[in-house]
Design an enzyme around this catalytic site. Sequence first.
Site: not given
Ligand code: DX5
Ligand code: ZN
Length: 221
Positions: A8, A33, A35, A37, A66, A68, A137, A175
Amino acid sequence: MENILAPSILAADIMRLGEQIREITDAGAKYLHIDVMDGTFVPSLSYGVCVVESIRKSCGLVLDVHLMIVEPIRYVEAFAKAGADIITVHLEACVDVGETIAQIHRLGCRAGLSIKPGTPVEEVGRYLGQIELLLVMSVEPGFGGQKFFPESIERIQTARRMIGQGGRDIDLEVDGGITQENVREVLRAGANVIVAGSAVFRDPGPDSRALMEILRKEQEG
Ligand code: DX5
Ligand code: ZN
């Protein structure tokens, strides 16, 4: 199913992103990956369509986006056009989950469905016939660097059982909070796609090789 590492980039050093993507590619990572947000579905803001577009230009990894964000269907087309390969949406964020998955498919992408730690795994059951990836998650979404919720192990086992009963090959991705210490347990519970932010890009320093090594060994059994 093949064990796949999906680093990620939330934990990457943005100034060195290209170099870090080359490192993880050389180490054997297959998915990248990303993310996204929106500050509403989760408290944080991250990045959007143009970051995916820019990464796509020079990255051959499977782009695992991903989302969110609230009502992700609004942005599916933009992310597909930007070059996403897999678009994962949250069950909790969609007004019409089935239609959102259908839209992802119409645009030629693989569809993923994700659930937060508080959502019963059984709720994804009715969509297992339509998706290519299920993302469980293992922390509350929104931030990197959190601690893995131990209850996730049972949820992964349940998800793998349900996928087995459905008889379709679906990636089971996990994740949040995955480290070299707990990744074996996560794989043995039935996950095959491992997202890792901090464990790859932060302490004890950029390290995708060690995680990849564990994924390969577990695959061999
Ligand atoms: C959290 C994200 C993850 C995050 C994971 O909301 O969806 O993908 O980057 O990070 P680590 O591996 O540091 O928990
Ligand atoms: Zn993620």
